[in-house]
Design a protein around this motif. Structure first.
Motif, PDB file in Angstrom:
ATOM      1  N   ARG A  66       0.732  -1.158   0.236  1.00  0.00           N
ATOM      2  CA  ARG A  66       0.039  -0.142   0.052  1.00  0.00           C
ATOM      3  C   ARG A  66       0.884   1.314   0.032  1.00  0.00           C
ATOM      4  O   ARG A  66       0.718   2.203  -0.871  1.00  0.00           O
ATOM      5  CB  ARG A  66      -0.888   0.047   1.142  1.00  0.00           C
ATOM      6  N   PRO A  67       1.799   1.478   0.750  1.00  0.00           N
ATOM      7  CA  PRO A  67       2.798   2.745   0.976  1.00  0.00           C
ATOM      8  C   PRO A  67       3.570   2.723  -0.563  1.00  0.00           C
ATOM      9  O   PRO A  67       4.032   4.059  -0.498  1.00  0.00           O
ATOM     10  CB  PRO A  67       3.380   2.645   2.108  1.00  0.00           C
ATOM     11  N   ALA A  68       3.617   1.693  -1.138  1.00  0.00           N
ATOM     12  CA  ALA A  68       4.327   1.964  -2.416  1.00  0.00           C
ATOM     13  C   ALA A  68       3.831   2.518  -3.583  1.00  0.00           C
ATOM     14  O   ALA A  68       4.393   2.757  -4.367  1.00  0.00           O
ATOM     15  CB  ALA A  68       4.907   0.648  -2.945  1.00  0.00           C
ATOM     16  N   ILE A  69       2.372   2.891  -3.274  1.00  0.00           N
ATOM     17  CA  ILE A  69       1.700   3.583  -4.463  1.00  0.00           C
ATOM     18  C   ILE A  69       2.441   4.889  -4.659  1.00  0.00           C
ATOM     19  O   ILE A  69       2.715   5.731  -3.729  1.00  0.00           O
ATOM     20  CB  ILE A  69       0.157   3.430  -4.092  1.00  0.00           C
ATOM     21  N   GLY A  70       2.605   5.427  -5.787  1.00  0.00           N
ATOM     22  CA  GLY A  70       3.460   6.690  -6.075  1.00  0.00           C
ATOM     23  C   GLY A  70       4.856   6.752  -5.903  1.00  0.00           C
ATOM     24  O   GLY A  70       5.248   7.850  -6.122  1.00  0.00           O
ATOM     25  N   THR A  71       5.463   5.418  -5.789  1.00  0.00           N
ATOM     26  CA  THR A  71       7.065   5.626  -5.896  1.00  0.00           C
ATOM     27  C   THR A  71       7.470   4.277  -6.544  1.00  0.00           C
ATOM     28  O   THR A  71       6.709   3.527  -6.991  1.00  0.00           O
ATOM     29  CB  THR A  71       7.599   5.559  -4.352  1.00  0.00           C
ATOM     30  N   PHE A  72       8.949   4.218  -6.656  1.00  0.00           N
ATOM     31  CA  PHE A  72       9.480   3.191  -7.410  1.00  0.00           C
ATOM     32  C   PHE A  72      10.024   2.151  -6.420  1.00  0.00           C
ATOM     33  O   PHE A  72      10.592   2.480  -5.403  1.00  0.00           O
ATOM     34  CB  PHE A  72      10.554   3.618  -8.309  1.00  0.00           C
ATOM     35  N   VAL A  73       9.770   0.988  -6.735  1.00  0.00           N
ATOM     36  CA  VAL A  73      10.184  -0.116  -5.719  1.00  0.00           C
ATOM     37  C   VAL A  73      10.990  -1.110  -6.864  1.00  0.00           C
ATOM     38  O   VAL A  73      10.455  -1.319  -7.945  1.00  0.00           O
ATOM     39  CB  VAL A  73       9.226  -0.932  -5.057  1.00  0.00           C
ATOM     40  N   GLY A  74      11.619  -2.064  -6.369  1.00  0.00           N
ATOM     41  CA  GLY A  74      12.192  -3.029  -7.072  1.00  0.00           C
ATOM     42  C   GLY A  74      11.372  -4.313  -6.756  1.00  0.00           C
ATOM     43  O   GLY A  74      10.619  -4.683  -5.791  1.00  0.00           O
ATOM     44  N   TRP A  75      11.150  -5.125  -8.146  1.00  0.00           N
ATOM     45  CA  TRP A  75      10.305  -6.369  -7.918  1.00  0.00           C
ATOM     46  C   TRP A  75      11.049  -7.398  -8.734  1.00  0.00           C
ATOM     47  O   TRP A  75      11.712  -7.141  -9.803  1.00  0.00           O
ATOM     48  CB  TRP A  75       8.977  -5.972  -8.451  1.00  0.00           C
ATOM     49  N   PRO A  76      10.962  -8.721  -8.343  1.00  0.00           N
ATOM     50  CA  PRO A  76      11.894  -9.944  -9.120  1.00  0.00           C
ATOM     51  C   PRO A  76      11.094  -9.882 -10.483  1.00  0.00           C
ATOM     52  O   PRO A  76       9.992 -10.073 -10.296  1.00  0.00           O
ATOM     53  CB  PRO A  76      11.400 -10.911  -8.086  1.00  0.00           C
ATOM     54  N   THR A  77      11.836  -9.895 -11.254  1.00  0.00           N
ATOM     55  CA  THR A  77      11.412 -10.066 -12.702  1.00  0.00           C
ATOM     56  C   THR A  77      10.371 -11.427 -12.991  1.00  0.00           C
ATOM     57  O   THR A  77       9.348 -11.386 -13.494  1.00  0.00           O
ATOM     58  CB  THR A  77      12.704 -10.271 -13.695  1.00  0.00           C
ATOM     59  N   HIS A  78      10.594 -12.591 -12.272  1.00  0.00           N
ATOM     60  CA  HIS A  78       9.805 -13.728 -12.537  1.00  0.00           C
ATOM     61  C   HIS A  78       8.443 -13.346 -11.804  1.00  0.00           C
ATOM     62  O   HIS A  78       7.655 -14.198 -11.971  1.00  0.00           O
ATOM     63  CB  HIS A  78      10.733 -14.874 -11.918  1.00  0.00           C
ATOM     64  N   LEU A  79       8.381 -12.291 -11.069  1.00  0.00           N
ATOM     65  CA  LEU A  79       6.970 -12.201 -10.174  1.00  0.00           C
ATOM     66  C   LEU A  79       6.361 -10.895 -10.837  1.00  0.00           C
ATOM     67  O   LEU A  79       5.307 -10.638 -10.239  1.00  0.00           O
ATOM     68  CB  LEU A  79       7.324 -11.959  -8.726  1.00  0.00           C
ATOM     69  N   VAL A  80       6.883 -10.740 -12.054  1.00  0.00           N
ATOM     70  CA  VAL A  80       5.907  -9.547 -12.812  1.00  0.00           C
ATOM     71  C   VAL A  80       5.496 -10.213 -14.183  1.00  0.00           C
ATOM     72  O   VAL A  80       6.156 -10.718 -14.849  1.00  0.00           O
ATOM     73  CB  VAL A  80       7.070  -8.325 -13.200  1.00  0.00           C
ATOM     74  N   ILE A  81       4.201 -10.192 -14.069  1.00  0.00           N
ATOM     75  CA  ILE A  81       3.518 -11.275 -15.102  1.00  0.00           C
ATOM     76  C   ILE A  81       2.300 -10.292 -15.840  1.00  0.00           C
ATOM     77  O   ILE A  81       1.496  -9.607 -15.095  1.00  0.00           O
ATOM     78  CB  ILE A  81       2.982 -12.461 -14.484  1.00  0.00           C
ATOM     79  N   GLY A  82       2.489 -10.373 -17.298  1.00  0.00           N
ATOM     80  CA  GLY A  82       1.360  -9.635 -17.874  1.00  0.00           C
ATOM     81  C   GLY A  82       0.091 -10.130 -17.753  1.00  0.00           C
ATOM     82  O   GLY A  82      -0.299 -11.038 -17.317  1.00  0.00           O
ATOM     83  N   LYS A  83      -0.828  -8.993 -17.639  1.00  0.00           N
ATOM     84  CA  LYS A  83      -2.337  -9.400 -17.572  1.00  0.00           C
ATOM     85  C   LYS A  83      -2.892  -9.769 -18.896  1.00  0.00           C
ATOM     86  O   LYS A  83      -2.653  -9.398 -19.722  1.00  0.00           O
ATOM     87  CB  LYS A  83      -2.964  -8.054 -16.886  1.00  0.00           C
TER      88      LYS A  83
END
Length: 83
Positions: A66-83
């Motif tokens: 929730r607090p990450a809205i509006g900022t940049f954060v790192g996310w593991p590539t394998h856990l970013v999946i197209g919708k």
């Protein structure tokens, strides 16, 4: 430059769960002036499904989605999946 909105997932005790939607940015290899590994992408969280989900790479300022809205954060590539 950013791509389409993607699903941001975390690995739980029994499954991988969609916790937010975010935009992936590929224009930089740093987040808040900190370099990140090749298997991490820079994302901007735009919609949250699970407020209390812990970020894969939390910081002293931001531990949950929730607090990450509006900022940049790192996310593991394998856990970013197209919708």
């Amino acid at each position: 430059m950013h791509l389409d909105t993607m699903g941001l997932y975390v690995v739980g005790e029994q499954c991988t769960q969609l916790v937010a939607l975010g935009k992936v940015y590929d224009s930089s290899s740093t987040i808040h002036n900190v370099p990140y590994a090749d298997d991490v992408v820079r994302v901007s969280v735009v919609k949250v499904y699970h407020d209390d989900a812990q970020l894969p790479f939390s910081t002293s300022e931001i531990q949950f989605v929730r607090p990450a809205i509006g900022t940049f954060v790192g996310w593991p590539t394998h856990l970013v999946i197209g919708k």
